[in-house]
Design a protein around this motif. Structure first.
Motif, PDB file in Angstrom:
ATOM      1  N   UNK A 144       0.928  -1.274   0.045  1.00  0.00           N
ATOM      2  CA  UNK A 144      -0.200  -0.106   0.137  1.00  0.00           C
ATOM      3  C   UNK A 144       1.044   1.274   0.076  1.00  0.00           C
ATOM      4  N   UNK A 145       1.900   1.154   0.741  1.00  0.00           N
ATOM      5  CA  UNK A 145       2.961   2.557   0.984  1.00  0.00           C
ATOM      6  C   UNK A 145       3.554   2.552  -0.382  1.00  0.00           C
ATOM      7  N   UNK A 146       4.070   1.545  -1.066  1.00  0.00           N
ATOM      8  CA  UNK A 146       4.678   1.607  -2.533  1.00  0.00           C
ATOM      9  C   UNK A 146       3.676   2.151  -3.701  1.00  0.00           C
ATOM     10  N   UNK A 147       2.463   1.505  -3.446  1.00  0.00           N
ATOM     11  CA  UNK A 147       1.461   2.183  -4.368  1.00  0.00           C
ATOM     12  C   UNK A 147       1.310   3.651  -4.007  1.00  0.00           C
ATOM     13  N   UNK A 148       1.287   4.081  -3.156  1.00  0.00           N
ATOM     14  CA  UNK A 148       1.302   5.510  -2.700  1.00  0.00           C
ATOM     15  C   UNK A 148       2.203   6.441  -2.903  1.00  0.00           C
ATOM     16  N   UNK A 149       3.281   5.925  -3.344  1.00  0.00           N
ATOM     17  CA  UNK A 149       4.614   6.529  -3.316  1.00  0.00           C
ATOM     18  C   UNK A 149       5.155   6.975  -1.960  1.00  0.00           C
ATOM     19  N   UNK A 150       4.912   6.156  -0.894  1.00  0.00           N
ATOM     20  CA  UNK A 150       5.381   6.578   0.381  1.00  0.00           C
ATOM     21  C   UNK A 150       6.690   5.821   0.454  1.00  0.00           C
ATOM     22  N   UNK A 151       7.693   6.589   1.164  1.00  0.00           N
ATOM     23  CA  UNK A 151       8.975   5.608   1.516  1.00  0.00           C
ATOM     24  C   UNK A 151       8.640   4.514   2.328  1.00  0.00           C
ATOM     25  N   UNK A 152       9.222   3.367   2.160  1.00  0.00           N
ATOM     26  CA  UNK A 152       8.997   2.064   3.178  1.00  0.00           C
ATOM     27  C   UNK A 152      10.134   1.942   3.997  1.00  0.00           C
ATOM     28  N   UNK A 153       9.719   1.035   5.137  1.00  0.00           N
ATOM     29  CA  UNK A 153      10.630   0.520   5.826  1.00  0.00           C
ATOM     30  C   UNK A 153      10.693  -0.934   5.910  1.00  0.00           C
ATOM     31  N   UNK A 154      11.657  -1.555   6.170  1.00  0.00           N
ATOM     32  CA  UNK A 154      11.769  -3.034   6.421  1.00  0.00           C
ATOM     33  C   UNK A 154      11.058  -3.541   7.826  1.00  0.00           C
ATOM     34  N   UNK A 155       9.788  -3.353   8.037  1.00  0.00           N
ATOM     35  CA  UNK A 155       9.192  -3.620   8.999  1.00  0.00           C
ATOM     36  C   UNK A 155       7.790  -3.335   8.863  1.00  0.00           C
ATOM     37  N   UNK A 156       6.610  -3.929   9.862  1.00  0.00           N
ATOM     38  CA  UNK A 156       5.074  -3.766   9.829  1.00  0.00           C
ATOM     39  C   UNK A 156       4.979  -2.310   9.999  1.00  0.00           C
ATOM     40  N   UNK A 157       3.830  -1.732   9.433  1.00  0.00           N
ATOM     41  CA  UNK A 157       3.410  -0.364  10.004  1.00  0.00           C
ATOM     42  C   UNK A 157       1.874  -0.600  10.235  1.00  0.00           C
ATOM     43  N   UNK A 158       1.670  -0.764  11.647  1.00  0.00           N
ATOM     44  CA  UNK A 158       0.285  -0.863  12.218  1.00  0.00           C
ATOM     45  C   UNK A 158      -0.632   0.021  11.447  1.00  0.00           C
ATOM     46  N   UNK A 159      -0.399   1.301  11.398  1.00  0.00           N
ATOM     47  CA  UNK A 159      -1.320   2.062  10.912  1.00  0.00           C
ATOM     48  C   UNK A 159      -1.720   1.764   9.414  1.00  0.00           C
ATOM     49  N   UNK A 160      -1.216   0.888   8.586  1.00  0.00           N
ATOM     50  CA  UNK A 160      -1.495   0.425   7.493  1.00  0.00           C
ATOM     51  C   UNK A 160      -1.718  -1.159   7.246  1.00  0.00           C
ATOM     52  N   UNK A 161      -2.100  -1.582   8.409  1.00  0.00           N
ATOM     53  CA  UNK A 161      -2.540  -2.953   8.613  1.00  0.00           C
ATOM     54  C   UNK A 161      -3.523  -3.445   7.702  1.00  0.00           C
ATOM     55  N   UNK A 162      -3.618  -4.380   6.868  1.00  0.00           N
ATOM     56  CA  UNK A 162      -4.871  -4.695   6.181  1.00  0.00           C
ATOM     57  C   UNK A 162      -5.398  -6.190   6.785  1.00  0.00           C
ATOM     58  N   UNK A 163      -6.599  -6.253   6.847  1.00  0.00           N
ATOM     59  CA  UNK A 163      -6.888  -7.827   7.272  1.00  0.00           C
ATOM     60  C   UNK A 163      -6.784  -8.720   6.354  1.00  0.00           C
ATOM     61  N   UNK A 164      -6.464  -8.217   5.016  1.00  0.00           N
ATOM     62  CA  UNK A 164      -6.287  -9.390   4.021  1.00  0.00           C
ATOM     63  C   UNK A 164      -4.904  -9.741   3.582  1.00  0.00           C
TER      64      UNK A 164
END
Length: 230
Positions: A144-164
């Protein structure tokens, strides 16, 4: 347990205490930045850097201690019958059962902590209502972050957690929280004084928690959806 004795100064005590809350509290780094009025979280990571070169060592050491404590608790619960459900359930069990055992040593430098983390960290991240068995290739939050052009980190982002997300699992501890959330959403959905959109969203969230709980007890993965986990 890995230990490093800090200097007996007020500055060292403050540094170690701040490191503890950054590592062990949800969104701890963000909370610390707000507390100290830092504009960027990078400022917090550089906190006291000029006066106390052990600051990052404190962060690393707290992270190591948290991982070791979590490993022991997770393995103990798994051996005692903790039920695990969700798409990454098998990987969760595998990582815990094959994790490197820590026999105890004195840590004297940040490099030693890094090496111990590489050996002992199963990359399992516990949230209140879900658990992430992190794998960057299949992480929905990273996609989701990559698709939005947001820099990503090598770890989970709880604010962007998807149930799928296929990295998710649910422990018995998570299910206790899911059941509480279900009850809370059901109350909101039944409140006739609430706006209809709010009631509809609450009903959908209650149904999602209900499905997760049912799948957990049935021993199967929850039906996936495209909603964010909150």
């Amino acid at each position: 347990m890995a230990t490093r004795t800090p200097p007996h100064t007020a500055s060292a005590d403050t540094s170690r205490t701040l490191a503890y809350f950054i590592v062990r509290r949800p969104r701890g780094l963000v909370a610390a930045a707000l507390q100290y009025a830092h504009v960027h979280t990078e400022v917090t990571l550089n906190y006291a850097g000029r006066d106390d070169s052990s600051w990052m060592d404190d962060i690393q050491l707290e992270n190591l201690e948290m991982v070791l404590e979590q490993n022991e608790q997770d393995a103990r619960l798994l051996e005692s019958g903790d039920h695990i459900s969700g798409p990454a359930a098998d990987e969760y069990r595998h990582r815990l059962r094959t994790r490197a055992r820590f026999t105890g040593r004195v840590v004297t430098a940040g490099r030693s902590v890094d090496r111990l983390l590489e050996q002992t960290d199963p990359n399992i991240h516990h949230g209140e209502a879900m658990t992430c068995v992190w794998r960057r290739e299949t992480a929905a939050c990273r996609k989701a972050r990559l698709e939005a052009g947001i820099p990503t980190e090598d770890g989970p982002n709880e604010a962007e957690c998807w149930s799928s997300c296929s990295n998710l699992v649910y422990t018995d501890r998570n299910i206790v929280v899911q059941r509480r959330l279900q009850q809370q959403w059901e109350k909101v959905a039944a409140d006739q004084l609430s706006p209809r959109p709010l009631r509809d969203r609450a009903a959908a969230l209650a149904e999602r928690s209900r499905a997760i709980i049912a799948a957990h007890h049935a021993g199967s993965a929850p039906t996936t959806s495209t909603t964010k986990e909150r």
